[in-house]
Structures are given as structure tokens and as C-alpha cells.
Design an enzyme around this catalytic site. Structure first.
Site, PDB file in Angstrom:
ATOM      1  N   CYS A 128       4.329 -37.420  77.279  1.00 17.92           N
ATOM      2  CA  CYS A 128       3.321 -36.989  78.099  1.00 17.92           C
ATOM      3  C   CYS A 128       1.998 -36.409  77.676  1.00 17.92           C
ATOM      4  O   CYS A 128       1.041 -36.461  78.268  1.00 17.92           O
ATOM      5  CB  CYS A 128       3.875 -36.030  79.098  1.00 17.92           C
ATOM      6  SG  CYS A 128       5.234 -36.694  80.206  1.00 17.92           S
ATOM      7  N   HIS A 266      -2.475 -33.120  82.483  1.00 18.15           N
ATOM      8  CA  HIS A 266      -1.256 -34.061  82.721  1.00 18.15           C
ATOM      9  C   HIS A 266      -0.735 -33.687  84.119  1.00 18.15           C
ATOM     10  O   HIS A 266      -0.465 -32.432  84.357  1.00 18.15           O
ATOM     11  CB  HIS A 266      -0.223 -33.774  81.439  1.00 18.15           C
ATOM     12  CG  HIS A 266       1.162 -34.432  81.909  1.00 18.15           C
ATOM     13  ND1 HIS A 266       1.057 -35.689  82.114  1.00 18.15           N
ATOM     14  CD2 HIS A 266       2.338 -34.129  81.991  1.00 18.15           C
ATOM     15  CE1 HIS A 266       2.446 -36.206  82.360  1.00 18.15           C
ATOM     16  NE2 HIS A 266       3.084 -35.112  82.092  1.00 18.15           N
ATOM     17  N   ASN A 296       4.326 -38.538  88.129  1.00 13.27           N
ATOM     18  CA  ASN A 296       3.939 -38.284  86.597  1.00 13.27           C
ATOM     19  C   ASN A 296       4.010 -39.594  85.960  1.00 13.27           C
ATOM     20  O   ASN A 296       5.099 -40.411  85.737  1.00 13.27           O
ATOM     21  CB  ASN A 296       5.141 -37.401  86.202  1.00 13.27           C
ATOM     22  CG  ASN A 296       5.216 -37.168  84.828  1.00 13.27           C
ATOM     23  OD1 ASN A 296       4.213 -37.716  83.974  1.00 13.27           O
ATOM     24  ND2 ASN A 296       5.909 -36.261  84.268  1.00 13.27           N
TER      25      ASN A 296
HETATM   26  N1  ACO Z   1      16.356 -34.686  96.143  1.00  8.38           N
HETATM   27  C1  ACO Z   1      16.998 -33.803  96.862  1.00  8.38           C
HETATM   28  N2  ACO Z   1      17.746 -32.861  96.131  1.00  8.38           N
HETATM   29  C2  ACO Z   1      17.382 -32.858  94.645  1.00  8.38           C
HETATM   30  C3  ACO Z   1      16.913 -33.779  94.095  1.00  8.38           C
HETATM   31  C4  ACO Z   1      16.170 -35.024  94.847  1.00  8.38           C
HETATM   32  N3  ACO Z   1      15.235 -35.671  94.221  1.00  8.38           N
HETATM   33  N4  ACO Z   1      16.877 -33.577  92.505  1.00  8.38           N
HETATM   34  C5  ACO Z   1      17.637 -32.384  92.593  1.00  8.38           C
HETATM   35  N5  ACO Z   1      18.009 -31.777  93.947  1.00  8.38           N
HETATM   36  C6  ACO Z   1      18.853 -30.653  94.128  1.00  8.38           C
HETATM   37  C7  ACO Z   1      19.624 -30.489  92.941  1.00  8.38           C
HETATM   38  O1  ACO Z   1      20.894 -31.118  93.071  1.00  8.38           O
HETATM   39  C8  ACO Z   1      19.958 -28.993  93.342  1.00  8.38           C
HETATM   40  O2  ACO Z   1      20.924 -28.676  94.259  1.00  8.38           O
HETATM   41  P1  ACO Z   1      22.083 -27.593  94.280  1.00  8.38           P
HETATM   42  O3  ACO Z   1      21.305 -26.420  94.393  1.00  8.38           O
HETATM   43  O4  ACO Z   1      22.867 -28.088  95.462  1.00  8.38           O
HETATM   44  O5  ACO Z   1      22.636 -27.930  92.855  1.00  8.38           O
HETATM   45  C9  ACO Z   1      18.696 -28.549  94.139  1.00  8.38           C
HETATM   46  O6  ACO Z   1      17.993 -29.703  94.380  1.00  8.38           O
HETATM   47  C10 ACO Z   1      17.620 -27.743  93.117  1.00  8.38           C
HETATM   48  O7  ACO Z   1      17.614 -28.313  91.567  1.00  8.38           O
HETATM   49  P2  ACO Z   1      16.679 -28.099  90.379  1.00  8.38           P
HETATM   50  O8  ACO Z   1      16.642 -28.967  89.462  1.00  8.38           O
HETATM   51  O9  ACO Z   1      17.020 -26.659  90.174  1.00  8.38           O
HETATM   52  O10 ACO Z   1      15.225 -27.842  91.243  1.00  8.38           O
HETATM   53  P3  ACO Z   1      14.074 -27.183  90.663  1.00  8.38           P
HETATM   54  O11 ACO Z   1      13.453 -26.303  91.465  1.00  8.38           O
HETATM   55  O12 ACO Z   1      14.004 -26.916  89.193  1.00  8.38           O
HETATM   56  O13 ACO Z   1      13.024 -28.585  90.880  1.00  8.38           O
HETATM   57  C11 ACO Z   1      12.156 -30.257  89.157  1.00  8.38           C
HETATM   58  C12 ACO Z   1      13.374 -29.849  89.926  1.00  8.38           C
HETATM   59  C13 ACO Z   1      11.364 -30.631  90.296  1.00  8.38           C
HETATM   60  C14 ACO Z   1      12.626 -31.297  88.379  1.00  8.38           C
HETATM   61  C15 ACO Z   1      11.501 -29.010  88.347  1.00  8.38           C
HETATM   62  O14 ACO Z   1      12.421 -28.276  87.640  1.00  8.38           O
HETATM   63  C16 ACO Z   1      10.164 -29.425  87.604  1.00  8.38           C
HETATM   64  O15 ACO Z   1       9.257 -29.936  88.197  1.00  8.38           O
HETATM   65  N6  ACO Z   1      10.332 -29.446  86.217  1.00  8.38           N
HETATM   66  C17 ACO Z   1       9.463 -29.921  85.464  1.00  8.38           C
HETATM   67  C18 ACO Z   1       9.926 -31.060  84.690  1.00  8.38           C
HETATM   68  C19 ACO Z   1       8.801 -32.115  85.073  1.00  8.38           C
HETATM   69  O16 ACO Z   1       7.902 -31.848  85.711  1.00  8.38           O
HETATM   70  N7  ACO Z   1       8.985 -32.956  83.712  1.00  8.38           N
HETATM   71  C20 ACO Z   1       7.968 -34.042  83.825  1.00  8.38           C
HETATM   72  C21 ACO Z   1       7.996 -34.385  82.235  1.00  8.38           C
HETATM   73  S1  ACO Z   1       7.541 -33.067  81.247  1.00  8.38           S
HETATM   74  C22 ACO Z   1       6.042 -33.012  81.654  1.00  8.38           C
HETATM   75  O17 ACO Z   1       5.439 -33.753  82.148  1.00  8.38           O
HETATM   76  C23 ACO Z   1       5.579 -31.638  81.388  1.00  8.38           C
END
Ligand code: ACO
Length: 339
Positions: A128, A266, A296
Site C-alpha cells: 500500500c 492512502h 482500498n
Molecule cells: N461483515 C460483517 N461482520 C464482519 C465482517 C464483515 N465483512 N468482518 C468481520 N466481521 C465481524 C467479525 O467476525 C467480528 O465478529 P465477532 O465480534 O462476532 O467475532 C466483528 O465483526 C468485529 O471484527 P473486528 O475484526 O474486531 O472488527 P474491527 O472493528 O477491527 O474492524 C477492520 C475490522 C475494518 C478490518 C479494521 O480492523 C481495520 O480497518 N483495520 C485496518 C486494516 C486495513 O485497513 N488494512 C488495509 C491494508 S493495510 C493498510 O492499507 C494500512
């Protein structure tokens, strides 16, 4: 590591070479996929995706659309915007983690498609933050006289390395490309308001490999593999690393955060954009946000967002623009430029 601030190279008494952004272009696949459409195939919902990420839709490459075709389209538009003929380009750096082939570099396919043979062409792989790595590398080559006019491209087809059974990752990414034309220009060393790249910093921390990676590759599994991510940990590192590198670049440039006209980050997640802006004390109105439209797009996201803000007239000549990104590796970086 100590550095002496601004990175301009002396080109004679009182003279420097600056890399000036001459034009930009972008390209998206034909097919747009809304969250609702995705929710029909994957166990997710529009509400969950919007609330956690700010993403509303993404573009997905179809038949005949590859990283090279998207990159070539974006490059052609950037050349037209810059008023530069493809034959004048003597350097192409393409940032991608989803090349058309393991080798040769996708940039050589783009070079061939544009019809400008003989110059330098190579790919950069920093996921990224690839566009920041490509931009900084192009700037170095221009300032040392190795090239005069460069195409710096970020292009990806991440849809092809997603595990569509994994709802925690497949909803987050999209495909696309963005490009800029960068030209080496002689200028006065003491002209603080001249257009050009002013300062940049790049970093990597290989200890964080397992938080964001692809579980395949030619030398390990002989397969392309699928993206794997521990999203919560990535989020935490992203906010800290980005705030740090932004402050480093501001310090190198001798510029305060309030002087920045636009941040072009980004586009991983709207919440990362909010948190980073808050840490810098910048209003979110100064941050170019396209994650809602493009999701993304990895290395393509910064030049795609930049071109969007150029096209709609937000970014203008004379503006101070900060580019920043973080991605797998981890890798991260930032670059300040005067338009
Ligand atoms: N739809 C519905 N529910 C979902 C989904 C989905 N697509 N994905 C996960 N869940 C559920 C999980 O199973 C979990 O359920 P549970 O509580 O029953 O176990 C719940 O949602 C929470 O999951 P988390 O992973 O804890 O959710 P979080 O609030 O951390 O959000 C996310 C996830 C959006 C990926 C977040 O962590 C994030 O944005 N991280 C940054 C990562 C990123 O953007 N990476 C991109 C590449 S790196 C970069 O570019 C910087």
C-alpha cells in the site's frame, strides 16, 4: 539516522534540481460493486462495511482488465494532462503488489503500450505504500540527472488475490490505477515557494510481516496466494506510524501542519484517516477522502485520490500537498510537495 532536512541537490551556484508534478491521470475498471451487491454473495452488510470502514463501493477488474491495462490508461491520461509526449518519458516506475506476471516488470508492458522504448522501467513492491516508494525513488533519479521526465504509477488488481470466502478482508479492497508525470526542473536554491517535491521519508519494519501478507508466492508455494490480515493490529500500527512519519517530513521541510493545504493519504479506512488527521491537529476537510468510492486500492490509492482532487479543482497550483501511506511489510512513508 541523521539527515540534513530538504533533499534538493545543488545543480550549480545557487541552483537546485526539483522534481515537479506536471500532470495526473487515473483509471478504474468498468464494473462497480456496491456493498449491497457484495452482501448478496458474502456474509456481510452495507451497514457493517460503512460503519467500520467508510467504504460504499469498489471497482473490480473484469475480463481484459489487468494491472498493466489500468496503469497504461492512467499513464496516458497523466501524459495528456501534462502535455508531455510518451516519447519524452525516460523513466517509468510502477508500484504494484499485483503484477501481470511474476516477471518481467509490469512497467515494461506499460512502456511498450505507450511506445516509449529505451528508458528506465521497473516495478516497486511496497504494497500500500508502493506509490510513496516509487515517488521518492523517481525524485532521487531525477535530481541526480539519471532521467528528465518520469511516469510514476500505482496500479493494482487486488480483487485477484482476495479470498472471497473471507469476509474480514474481501470487503475492504478494490482495483484501479493512478499516475503522475514528474519532470526535473532547474531552479533557485533559495526559492521556498517553487513547485516541486520538498521532503520525503520512507520506513520498513519486517518484524510485522505476519500482520498483513499474501500466503503464496513463486519461491514458496508456486501459487499466487491470498491476502491475509490481522486488521485490528494493522489499524493500531497505521495510526502511530503515519503520525510519526508525517511529523518527520514536516520537520525536514521546516513546515508546520497548519501550512499544509491538502493531505492525500492512502485510502485504507475512513477511521484511520480521521485518527491520523486528529493526531496532526488537521481538520478532516483538508484530507482527500475517496475510500468511500474506491475502497482500498493499495498502491493505486494515493495517485487515484490525488487525481480526483486535481480533477474536481480542490488541489491548485501553489498548494502544499502531503502524501502518506502505510502497507504490508510493514512499509510506510510520506512526501511533501508544492504544486
Ligand atoms: N461483515 C460483517 N461482520 C464482519 C465482517 C464483515 N465483512 N468482518 C468481520 N466481521 C465481524 C467479525 O467476525 C467480528 O465478529 P465477532 O465480534 O462476532 O467475532 C466483528 O465483526 C468485529 O471484527 P473486528 O475484526 O474486531 O472488527 P474491527 O472493528 O477491527 O474492524 C477492520 C475490522 C475494518 C478490518 C479494521 O480492523 C481495520 O480497518 N483495520 C485496518 C486494516 C486495513 O485497513 N488494512 C488495509 C491494508 S493495510 C493498510 O492499507 C494500512
Amino acid at each position: 539516522m541523521e539527515r540534513d532536512g530538504r533533499q534538493w541537490v545543488v545543480a550549480g551556484a545557487g541552483k537546485v534540481i526539483r522534481s515537479v508534478i506536471r500532470g495526473s491521470g487515473s483509471a478504474l475498471p468498468r464494473r462497480v460493486v456496491s456493498n449491497a451487491e457484495l452482501a448478496a454473495e458474502v456474509d456481510t452488510s452495507d451497514e457493517w462495511i460503512v460503519e467500520r470502514t467508510g467504504i460504499r463501493q469498489r471497482y473490480i477488474a473484469g475480463e481484459g482488465e489487468t494491472t498493466a491495462t489500468l496503469a497504461t490508461d492512467a499513464a496516458r491520461k497523466a501524459l495528456a494532462a501534462a502535455g508531455v509526449d510518451a516519447a519524452e518519458i525516460d523513466l517509468i516506475i510502477l508500484a504494484t503488489a499485483t503484477p501481470d506476471n511474476t516477471f518481467p516488470a509490469t512497467s515494461t508492458k506499460v512502456q511498450h503500450a505507450l511506445g516509449c522504448h529505451g528508458g528506465i522501467a521497473f516495478d516497486v513492491q511496497a504494497v500500500c505504500s508502493g506509490f510513496l516508494y516509487a515517488l521518492t525513488t523517481a525524485d532521487s533519479l531525477l535530481r541526480t540527472g539519471s532521467a528528465k521526465k518520469a511516469l510514476v504509477i500505482g496500479a493494482e488488481t487486488f480483487s485477484r488475490i482476495l479470498d472471497w470466502e473471507d469476509r474480514t478482508t474481501c470487503v475492504l479492497f478494490g482495483d484501479g490505477a493512478g499516475a503522475i508525470v514528474l519532470e526535473a526542473v532547474d531552479g533557485e536554491a533559495d526559492d521556498d515557494h517553487a513547485a516541486g517535491l520538498i521532503a520525503s521519508r520512507l520506513h520498513a519494519d519486517g518484524r510485522q510481516h505476519d500482520l498483513l501478507y499474501v500466503d503464496g508466492g513463486p519461491s514458496t508455494t508456486q501459487t499466487v496466494g491470498h491476502l491475509r490480515m490481522r486488521g485490528r493490529e494493522v489499524f493500531r500500527h497505521a495510526v502511530v506510524n503515519l503520525a510519526e512519519v508525517l511529523n518527520e517530513v514536516l520537520e525536514d521541510a521546516g513546515v508546520s501542519a497548519e501550512e499544509i493545504d491538502w493531505v492525500v493519504p492512502h485510502q485504507a479506512n475512513a477511521r484511520i484517516l480521521d485518527a491520523t488527521a486528529r493526531k496532526l491537529g488537521l481538520p478532516i476537510e483538508k484530507v482527500v477522502v475517496t475510500v468511500d468510492q474506491h475502497a482500498n486500492t493499495s498502491a493505486a490509492s494515493v495517485p487515484l485520490a490525488f487525481d480526483t482532487a486535481i480533477q474536481d479543482g480542490r488541489i491548485k497550483a501553489g498548494d502544499l500537498v502531503m502524501f502518506e501511506a502505510m502497507g504490508g511489510g510493514f512499509t510506510w512513508g510520506a512526501c511533501l510537495a508544492r504544486m
